[in-house]
Scaffold this motif. Sequence first.
Motif, mmCIF file in Angstrom:
data_model
loop_
_atom_site.group_PDB
_atom_site.id
_atom_site.type_symbol
_atom_site.label_atom_id
_atom_site.label_comp_id
_atom_site.label_asym_id
_atom_site.label_seq_id
_atom_site.Cartn_x
_atom_site.Cartn_y
_atom_site.Cartn_z
ATOM 1 N N ASP A 118 58.841 -62.382 -45.527
ATOM 2 C CA ASP A 118 59.019 -63.831 -45.667
ATOM 3 C C ASP A 118 60.074 -64.363 -44.705
ATOM 4 N N ALA A 119 61.082 -63.559 -44.341
ATOM 5 C CA ALA A 119 62.092 -63.993 -43.381
ATOM 6 C C ALA A 119 61.494 -64.118 -41.980
ATOM 7 N N LEU A 120 60.664 -63.155 -41.586
ATOM 8 C CA LEU A 120 60.003 -63.234 -40.276
ATOM 9 C C LEU A 120 59.090 -64.449 -40.210
ATOM 10 N N GLU A 121 58.357 -64.705 -41.292
ATOM 11 C CA GLU A 121 57.453 -65.855 -41.312
ATOM 12 C C GLU A 121 58.227 -67.160 -41.286
ATOM 13 N N ALA A 122 59.364 -67.229 -41.983
ATOM 14 C CA ALA A 122 60.172 -68.443 -42.004
ATOM 15 C C ALA A 122 60.700 -68.792 -40.611
ATOM 16 N N LEU A 123 60.898 -67.776 -39.785
ATOM 17 C CA LEU A 123 61.375 -67.994 -38.419
ATOM 18 C C LEU A 123 60.237 -68.196 -37.424
ATOM 19 N N GLY A 124 59.002 -68.229 -37.925
ATOM 20 C CA GLY A 124 57.858 -68.467 -37.045
ATOM 21 C C GLY A 124 57.348 -67.242 -36.325
ATOM 22 N N GLY A 125 57.732 -66.054 -36.778
ATOM 23 C CA GLY A 125 57.270 -64.830 -36.138
ATOM 24 C C GLY A 125 57.998 -64.556 -34.841
ATOM 25 N N PHE A 126 57.452 -63.620 -34.079
ATOM 26 C CA PHE A 126 58.067 -63.225 -32.819
ATOM 27 C C PHE A 126 57.656 -64.183 -31.697
ATOM 28 N N ASP A 127 58.474 -64.290 -30.675
ATOM 29 C CA ASP A 127 58.202 -65.177 -29.536
ATOM 30 C C ASP A 127 57.228 -64.480 -28.589
ATOM 31 N N ALA A 128 55.959 -64.894 -28.625
ATOM 32 C CA ALA A 128 54.918 -64.226 -27.839
ATOM 33 C C ALA A 128 55.041 -64.515 -26.351
ATOM 34 N N SER A 129 55.894 -65.471 -25.952
ATOM 35 C CA SER A 129 56.058 -65.764 -24.523
ATOM 36 C C SER A 129 56.945 -64.750 -23.825
ATOM 37 N N LEU A 130 57.595 -63.879 -24.610
ATOM 38 C CA LEU A 130 58.508 -62.898 -24.034
ATOM 39 C C LEU A 130 57.798 -61.556 -23.873
ATOM 40 N N PRO A 131 57.596 -61.085 -22.646
ATOM 41 C CA PRO A 131 56.965 -59.772 -22.463
ATOM 42 C C PRO A 131 57.893 -58.617 -22.837
ATOM 43 N N VAL A 132 59.207 -58.848 -22.789
ATOM 44 C CA VAL A 132 60.213 -57.862 -23.197
ATOM 45 C C VAL A 132 61.329 -58.599 -23.927
ATOM 46 N N VAL A 133 62.251 -57.874 -24.518
ATOM 47 C CA VAL A 133 63.423 -58.344 -25.264
ATOM 48 C C VAL A 133 63.066 -59.260 -26.426
ATOM 49 N N GLY A 134 61.795 -59.256 -26.855
ATOM 50 C CA GLY A 134 61.400 -60.078 -27.993
ATOM 51 C C GLY A 134 62.066 -59.641 -29.282
ATOM 52 N N ASP A 135 62.296 -58.335 -29.438
ATOM 53 C CA ASP A 135 62.966 -57.852 -30.651
ATOM 54 C C ASP A 135 64.415 -58.328 -30.687
ATOM 55 N N TRP A 136 65.101 -58.360 -29.520
ATOM 56 C CA TRP A 136 66.483 -58.841 -29.475
ATOM 57 C C TRP A 136 66.560 -60.314 -29.858
ATOM 58 N N GLN A 137 65.635 -61.102 -29.323
ATOM 59 C CA GLN A 137 65.636 -62.527 -29.645
ATOM 60 C C GLN A 137 65.399 -62.756 -31.128
ATOM 61 N N MET A 138 64.513 -61.956 -31.752
ATOM 62 C CA MET A 138 64.271 -62.070 -33.188
ATOM 63 C C MET A 138 65.528 -61.670 -33.976
ATOM 64 N N HIS A 139 66.200 -60.628 -33.521
ATOM 65 C CA HIS A 139 67.413 -60.193 -34.215
ATOM 66 C C HIS A 139 68.510 -61.251 -34.144
ATOM 67 N N LEU A 140 68.610 -61.956 -33.026
ATOM 68 C CA LEU A 140 69.575 -63.050 -32.923
ATOM 69 C C LEU A 140 69.258 -64.145 -33.933
ATOM 70 N N ARG A 141 67.984 -64.497 -34.030
ATOM 71 C CA ARG A 141 67.596 -65.564 -34.974
ATOM 72 C C ARG A 141 67.804 -65.120 -36.416
ATOM 73 N N LEU A 142 67.481 -63.857 -36.715
ATOM 74 C CA LEU A 142 67.681 -63.350 -38.072
ATOM 75 C C LEU A 142 69.163 -63.338 -38.448
ATOM 76 N N ALA A 143 69.997 -62.811 -37.562
ATOM 77 C CA ALA A 143 71.422 -62.681 -37.867
ATOM 78 C C ALA A 143 72.106 -64.039 -37.948
ATOM 79 N N ARG A 144 71.573 -65.051 -37.266
ATOM 80 C CA ARG A 144 72.145 -66.401 -37.322
ATOM 81 C C ARG A 144 71.896 -67.055 -38.667
ATOM 82 N N LYS A 145 70.783 -66.701 -39.326
ATOM 83 C CA LYS A 145 70.388 -67.369 -40.568
ATOM 84 C C LYS A 145 70.594 -66.510 -41.803
ATOM 85 N N TYR A 146 70.488 -65.164 -41.662
ATOM 86 C CA TYR A 146 70.530 -64.280 -42.825
ATOM 87 C C TYR A 146 71.549 -63.153 -42.604
ATOM 88 N N GLU A 147 71.769 -62.396 -43.682
ATOM 89 C CA GLU A 147 72.530 -61.162 -43.566
ATOM 90 C C GLU A 147 71.643 -60.075 -42.960
#
Length: 851
Positions: free
Chosen positions: A667-696
Amino acid sequence: MHFLLLTDIGQRIYHVGDEAIGIQSAKYIQERGHVPILLTRDLHASHRDSQLANFSLARAFPLPQNLGVSHHAYKWSQELAKQFLTFPSAPRPSEESAAALYDLVQQVQESDGVILGGGGSFNSEYGWLFKERLLLGKIAQMAGKPLVITGQTLGPALSKTDLQIAAEVFSHACLIGFRDSTSLRLFERHFPHLKAHLSLDDASFFAIAEDTPEKKISKEDSPLVVSLSSSGFSNSVDTEIKNYASLIDGFYEATGHPSLMVPHMSLRRSYTGDEEFHYHLKNSLSSPSLFLETESATPSAQRINQAAMVLTSRFHPLIFSLSRAVPALPISNNTYSHIRLQGALENWGLDNQLLTDAKDLSTPTALDRMLEVWEKRDAITGFLNEQRHYRQQEVGKWWDRIIASLTQTNLPQPNNLCTFQAPQIIPADVSYNLSTQIDNLSKHFSELEEELESLTTPIEENENPFVLQPLDEYIQSDRRKGIPMPLQSIDKTPINDFHPRVTVIVRTKNRENFLRRALADITAQTYRPLEVIVVNDGGSATAVDEVVSFFNQEKIITVIHNETSRGMEHASNQALKCANGKYIAIHDDDDTWEISFLKQCVSYLEEHTAAAAVSVRTEIVYEEEKEDGQIIETGRAPAWPEIQAISLSALLHANQCVPISCLYKKDALEALGGFDASLPVVGDWQMHLRLARKYEFGFIDGSPLAFWHQRPHSLGNSANSIFAADKLHKHFDTVVRNQVARQHLSDSNYALGLLLTQNVARYREDVQKHLTDTQHEVSVRLEELERNLRDLQKQQQELAKVTDEIARNLETLINKDEANIQKMDWLLYKADRNSLFSYCKIAVKRILGKK
């Protein structure tokens, strides 16, 4: 002579009894003047084990657990072994499973005989172990080597096909021994034309020295040794723990003896299996108790020597207590454990009424039974001490007979080798119920096997004996012949008839070797229920389907095929939309987990409800992929060993948790709109930044649970993007940082942003100036040191000249003075350095004085 010995050592889940059987059996062979070669699933781990290092070790052929229940793996392995034996000059194959089988065949050929060691693996419920033993026996038969089967429990669950395979191997064996009367009767029922014998378990006198003093049960500080596992009878493990806690607390109140928790089977240092059950049990006790982690076989077995009494639902703790004359209350968890525990008591002439059913733990009779054993402890101890010498003699005779059978020497062959078997004292109704359950289990497995046989076709003769299809290709060839295989290949939404708690997403493209390893890793996880969604992002659909079918015995794997590659993060979003699990794991196809990764991560997220994700301690595994497809490990290193928690500030600097190390809440991944498909690399890092900004973002410290595999020098499909696409990573690192800056620099704080960057620039200039000044000072000092070094070198050269002149003069003086020569020889002979040094000083002064 050299004998191959197969017991279940080297398993990922450590089992004290299995290792005790292996070590004790090897000692019996050594004592009779022969060399045991222990087969192990994990050669490196067994070499490191101090208890096993005294023996010759060789790698056992590991029949994968999720293939062992299928007949395909056995047929394929048998045919391949036959070719290796028929054509001994055939080259060693490159495919890992075939290479391991090749090595095993070579070991059998070089040996003088094969021993299938004791244990409870002759059971269709453990089909991968059963067929592994039968396969080794079949290889011995084809190689013309003598075969002995010892100390086994047969069944009670036996499928029709397993019985047919076993018949071939049993017919070749020159000696067969079972460790309980139920197995012997079952053998006689299914194989009336063959002969088998009753013997004690092969670990019966493990780790007992001949001069061990008799145990004093009355010693006040002796503990109640507890070795338990969950029975599975109760729908609530908490209820079962409560019942055991009541039993142990009641024993303490009556006797004053505290408890010692001794696990018998678990994954070491992971608090799984017995360790997990014991940990929760200890926390439920009101009486004093000590919790131990899983120990090696010798110290674990010797814990029984300290015991006032033993409470166990495990087989070998009872075996150890019997041979040490320690009273015990065995707890029967199911039909399988009842047969083994009953057989152990019978073999020592004890009444089966000692055996207690786990379903009766909630009744007062359980504590009454335990206290009754305690009251009779002196009588039980005395009886077992009287029997010990006789039992040891019988074990010695049995191993004499094993060696005689393997060496074909003449030895009397008594029909009643174990004359101590007790009369049938189990109540008739219980005996009838056991027999009925065995028949029902066998019938059930026969029905399942008939269904499996419908998926099986004979292997066709191959004109080229050195070319045999790999196992997954062999299975796929059956599919082409119209035989349905259990593969769910989907294009849209997976269809699931179960409700998994975890969804594992695997992204892959034309990397079948890595995908095979990844699926083996995932299906070996101790956590259930789970589902696996494989996204084939533009690779060969046929190749992916073949690999998936190989590992889809549980029918938990589904596949999404993309005709063209759409990128890693798009693949993650595709699977995320189809996922049924509450938790999401991204398992890249070239990485691996520790076996309890999912279990520990799920437990963390369920306990820490505010966390949207959790990461674990991670280890980097360096490896190379050879031209023949083999993957060779070249080294290991900790990944970010300094971190103790996942923080937003640290993530802003760099991504400190790669996908293989994380478990997310869906539900946290879905609330953030999923992963950024425009990024061919570093998509996991960008998701981790968004997760850590909003959640523990949680973190599990301790031993590594995730393994990040890296191949710095690989190219093509086997390359890591972090190396092969280094420039791409740097570019999109900047893109992500710019995105974050744009999002958070609104008009109101734009000026503040300029001011901050100006101050940062000034600070950077100051730091640069300080570094430049420091560098100049270092350069000046370095030039000064270089000048001093040159002066020292000149002085050294002048000193060398003086030393040479002194040496020449000293040599001249010594040549002229015979007395000096004798004194020098005497000094050298005595090696008195101080006297020699003094003599040289006097000689030098004389030379300088003459000058």
